[in-house]
Design an enzyme around this catalytic site. Structure first.
Site, mmCIF file in Angstrom:
data_model
loop_
_atom_site.group_PDB
_atom_site.id
_atom_site.type_symbol
_atom_site.label_atom_id
_atom_site.label_comp_id
_atom_site.label_asym_id
_atom_site.label_seq_id
_atom_site.Cartn_x
_atom_site.Cartn_y
_atom_site.Cartn_z
ATOM 1 N N LYS A 202 0.856 -1.180 0.000
ATOM 2 C CA LYS A 202 0.000 0.000 0.000
ATOM 3 C C LYS A 202 0.895 1.234 0.000
ATOM 4 C CE LYS A 202 -3.558 2.441 2.575
ATOM 5 N NZ LYS A 202 -4.551 2.371 3.655
ATOM 6 N N LYS A 256 -2.216 -1.396 -3.802
ATOM 7 C CA LYS A 256 -3.071 -0.228 -3.694
ATOM 8 C C LYS A 256 -2.241 1.035 -3.746
ATOM 9 C CE LYS A 256 -6.139 1.808 -0.336
ATOM 10 N NZ LYS A 256 -6.524 1.831 1.032
HETATM 11 C C1 PBG Z 1 -7.244 3.586 5.642
HETATM 12 C C2 PBG Z 1 -7.638 3.316 4.245
HETATM 13 C C3 PBG Z 1 -7.492 4.224 3.203
HETATM 14 C C4 PBG Z 1 -8.086 3.633 2.091
HETATM 15 C C5 PBG Z 1 -8.548 2.371 2.469
HETATM 16 N N1 PBG Z 1 -8.252 2.189 3.804
HETATM 17 C C6 PBG Z 1 -6.970 5.599 3.192
HETATM 18 C C7 PBG Z 1 -5.629 5.900 3.698
HETATM 19 O O1 PBG Z 1 -4.788 5.028 3.864
HETATM 20 O O2 PBG Z 1 -5.403 7.080 3.969
HETATM 21 C C8 PBG Z 1 -8.180 4.300 0.765
HETATM 22 C C9 PBG Z 1 -9.229 3.802 -0.157
HETATM 23 C C10 PBG Z 1 -9.555 4.733 -1.263
HETATM 24 O O3 PBG Z 1 -8.920 5.781 -1.460
HETATM 25 O O4 PBG Z 1 -10.503 4.410 -1.991
HETATM 26 N N2 PBG Z 1 -6.572 2.671 6.309
#
Ligand code: PBG
Length: 332
Positions: A202, A256
């Site tokens: 991520k 992601k």
């Molecule tokens: C938080 C989380 C995020 C997303 C999924 N879980 C945001 C972040 O890490 O700030 C993002 C999903 C999206 O942007 O559609 N743990």
């Protein structure tokens, strides 16, 4: 690599593209409803949904609305939904204890779906950002995000989600060691069948912006998440993270964001051959919707082509806010 030399005119690629039937026959990758995981934002209360301005077509649902939508999704053949709570600001705190409250919004929503739409796979998000007063994914001390203390909190949170009936837990926090600790705690508590889809790779991405509006974190978050989420310039590191998470017991892995990171999807799939997922995140959705709404991009074709790219990159499935629309379209 290719012993057959494609020389013209013996070889004309256009022969296989001549008719729709031939094109279908020679298509290498397909998108089906089985590839979709639908991320849904939930809120407390009853009644109207709350549209999210930066994500046209997406709204926060109350639990009763969510159950109706989940039933529709199941009817269309969508295998899974993934829940993201908008926590009442009064329930956010430094200690985050709402995160492992068995009666918190997410846990109530899991039970409601499982009671009414039992065949729908329910996936959760395991991270503290919906519950922290500062909007970071972990516990904070002196401006630093604590790793090991956060992992303990995440484990408590994960176990309550498993107790509520979640099928797949999605740790999205990027702390080190969380998968192993979570797996042992789940085994010890008897949740042998609760799966973990690790957000292994991520990245610290600007494409999460609209999501942070949706869960109410945008106004709180100061700074960034670069001390725990990945550096966008890295690729080998993603493989090391995936290897680590698989060793610790992840059942599947996720990359992601999606579209700007399809190279990572392909490397992960080639290297490990494990169930590999990607998240077409909020900013990607907003970007596509923006162009679609302006009339600059065909909505259906744009949605389908953006998702087919994930299949070509080796993904087994995609988390996408288009899931319901795609499923409706594929059914036609
Ligand atoms: C938080 C989380 C995020 C997303 C999924 N879980 C945001 C972040 O890490 O700030 C993002 C999903 C999206 O942007 O559609 N743990």
């Amino acid at each position: 690599m290719y012993p057959i030399q494609a020389t013209y005119p013996a070889t004309r690629f256009r022969r296989n593209r001549r008719t729709d039937a031939l094109r279908r026959l020679t298509q290498e990758n397909v998108l089906t409803v089985n590839d979709l995981i639908w991320p849904v934002f939930i809120k407390d209360g009853t009644g109207d949904e709350t549209p999210i301005a930066s994500m046209p077509g997406v709204a926060r649902q109350t639990i009763d609305g969510l159950v109706r939508r989940a039933a529709e999704a199941a009817e269309l053949g969508i295998p899974a939904v993934c829940l993201f709570p908008y926590t009442d600001p009064a329930q956010r705190s430094e200690e985050c204890d709402e995160a492992w409250n068995p009666e918190n919004l997410t846990n109530r929503a899991i039970r409601a779906i499982k009671a009414e739409v039992p065949d729908m796979t329910v996936m959760t998000d395991v991270a503290l950002d919906p519950y922290t007063s500062h909007g970071q994914d972990g516990l904070m001390k002196d401006g630093m995000i604590l790793n090991d203390e956060t992992v303990e909190a995440l484990v408590r949170m994960a176990v309550t989600q498993a107790e509520a009936g979640a099928d797949v837990l999605g740790p999205s926090d990027m702390m080190d060691g969380r998968i192993g600790r979570m797996r042992s705690a789940l085994e010890a508590a008897g949740f042998h069948s609760t799966a973990i889809m690790s957000y292994s790779a991520k990245y610290a991405s600007v494409f999460y912006g609209p999501f942070r509006d949706a869960v109410g974190a945008a106004g709180r978050l100061k700074g960034d998440k670069k001390t725990y989420q990945m550096n966008a310039g890295n690729s080998d590191e993603a493989l090391r993270l995936v290897a680590r998470d698989l060793t610790e017991g992840a059942d599947s892995v996720m990359i992601k964001p999606g579209m700007p990171y399809l190279d990572i999807c392909r490397r992960v799939k080639d290297e490990f051959g494990v169930p590999t997922f990607a998240y077409q995140v909020s900013g990607e959705y907003a970007m596509l919707q923006g162009a679609m709404q302006a009339g600059w991009l065909d909505p259906v074709a744009g949605m389908l082509e953006s998702l087919l790219g994930f299949k070509r990159a080796g993904c087994d499935g995609i988390l996408t806010y288009f899931a319901l629309d795609v499923a409706r379209h594929l059914k036609r």
